[in-house]
Scaffold this active site. Sequence first.
Site, PDB file in Angstrom:
ATOM      1  N   HIS A  67       0.843  -1.205   0.000  1.00 44.52           N
ATOM      2  CA  HIS A  67       0.000   0.000   0.000  1.00 44.52           C
ATOM      3  C   HIS A  67       0.880   1.257   0.000  1.00 44.52           C
ATOM      4  O   HIS A  67       0.716   2.151  -0.824  1.00 44.52           O
ATOM      5  CB  HIS A  67      -0.904  -0.059   1.239  1.00 44.52           C
ATOM      6  CG  HIS A  67      -1.744   1.161   1.457  1.00 44.52           C
ATOM      7  ND1 HIS A  67      -3.110   1.139   1.383  1.00 44.52           N
ATOM      8  CD2 HIS A  67      -1.410   2.435   1.744  1.00 44.52           C
ATOM      9  CE1 HIS A  67      -3.586   2.350   1.602  1.00 44.52           C
ATOM     10  NE2 HIS A  67      -2.572   3.162   1.850  1.00 44.52           N
ATOM     11  N   GLU A  68       1.866   1.280   0.914  1.00 42.09           N
ATOM     12  CA  GLU A  68       2.734   2.461   1.020  1.00 42.09           C
ATOM     13  C   GLU A  68       3.637   2.590  -0.202  1.00 42.09           C
ATOM     14  O   GLU A  68       3.914   3.684  -0.669  1.00 42.09           O
ATOM     15  CB  GLU A  68       3.590   2.399   2.291  1.00 42.09           C
ATOM     16  CG  GLU A  68       2.800   2.427   3.583  1.00 42.09           C
ATOM     17  CD  GLU A  68       1.819   3.587   3.671  1.00 42.09           C
ATOM     18  OE1 GLU A  68       2.110   4.682   3.145  1.00 42.09           O
ATOM     19  OE2 GLU A  68       0.741   3.395   4.253  1.00 42.09           O
ATOM     20  N   HIS A  71       1.954   4.424  -2.958  1.00 39.37           N
ATOM     21  CA  HIS A  71       2.049   5.889  -2.803  1.00 39.37           C
ATOM     22  C   HIS A  71       3.424   6.381  -3.261  1.00 39.37           C
ATOM     23  O   HIS A  71       3.549   7.340  -4.009  1.00 39.37           O
ATOM     24  CB  HIS A  71       1.906   6.295  -1.328  1.00 39.37           C
ATOM     25  CG  HIS A  71       0.529   6.121  -0.765  1.00 39.37           C
ATOM     26  ND1 HIS A  71      -0.596   6.642  -1.356  1.00 39.37           N
ATOM     27  CD2 HIS A  71       0.101   5.520   0.370  1.00 39.37           C
ATOM     28  CE1 HIS A  71      -1.644   6.344  -0.610  1.00 39.37           C
ATOM     29  NE2 HIS A  71      -1.261   5.657   0.440  1.00 39.37           N
TER      30      HIS A  71
END
Length: 381
Positions: A67-68, A71
């Site tokens: 998820h990170e 980004h």
Amino acid sequence: MKGTVRLGRIAGVRIGLHWSVAVTAALLTLLPARGLYPYAHPGYPTWVYWALGLATATGLLASLLAHELAHAVVARRHAIEVRGITLWMLGGVAQLRTEPRDPRTELRIAGAGPAISAVLGVLFTGVAAGMNALGAPDLAVTAVSWPAGINVVLAVFNALPAAPLDGGRVLRAFLWRRTGDRLRATLGATAAGRFVGWFLVLTGFVSVLAGGSAAGLWPALVGWFIIAAATAEACQERLRDQLAGTTVGEVMTLWPVTAPSGSTVAQFLADAPLGRLRHSAFPVLAPDGSAVGLVSVTRINRMPLKARSTTPVDAVMRPLGNLETAEPEDSAADLLPRLSSSAERRALVLHAGRLVGIVSLSDIGRAAQRPANLRHRGRPA
Ligand SMILES: [Zn+2]
């Protein structure tokens, strides 16, 4: 974050683990291994539950990391430098060096995380369904469905339109594009963040009081964190707005007192006019005049008195590579987030590689408090 261990790099992004992620890893192992799995599918040896619990926790932490990373990778594709990703108790943080310049970039970076979580949720669900169809044991199917569910929850929770969550960033991007006013957009998104935060705190406490289970403390803790982060973000954005048009050169201390590289701490303390100075950190200069680091009073105070006469300042300084640096013509507002997350809370100001000044978080804070008509150039219309 202090107390972070560096793990290495993935796709060029530095990955770190904060010690508090151990709490999360333990919970994510314990919950399925001692509760969920043996309760739903009794009759297996204990080690099977533990092994599956551990696998579940690993899968979930990897999901958080993915998820990170989403980004971070999108940010880098938009030429935003990423300092790294840190996993901690309440999830992950991708630290960007600068803020997105426009709503579209903001939207893409923010949306990438929940999108990946949703994709992972669907993937895990597909694998679970496939295993089920092939007649895999129910316990194994559950061990894959659980991370599927959590990834979906992660996607949905992060998509809540409340800063500092990803959905809050999406909301900010939307308001920013509609009004053209970044400050108003941030204040709207952070107000929503505080609202959601209080909602989580209250529902958490109500569930503890009504249900008698401590599990409600978790949402309450997350809510409290959201309130604090949203409040800080709103403050920072107001400060940014007040600083519009102000350059680092206007707020820095010009030609600060420096420490010569190679001299001992005792020598430096004896020679420098420290008594008259309000500064507590000093750039260290090599004999050729180039800046090589920063030595702070805090670091000097931490060393034994006796060692001062034999220890060179170079041994206690923070080297240049670990410091924030800026150019005099850089925007003070852009430096702000970098300074607040840096260890020394100050940056060396370099021009053509030579030290010209030093700027601290409080220098910038003071500049923002000046009356608007004294601020250089004022606010662009
Ligand atoms: Zn995210």
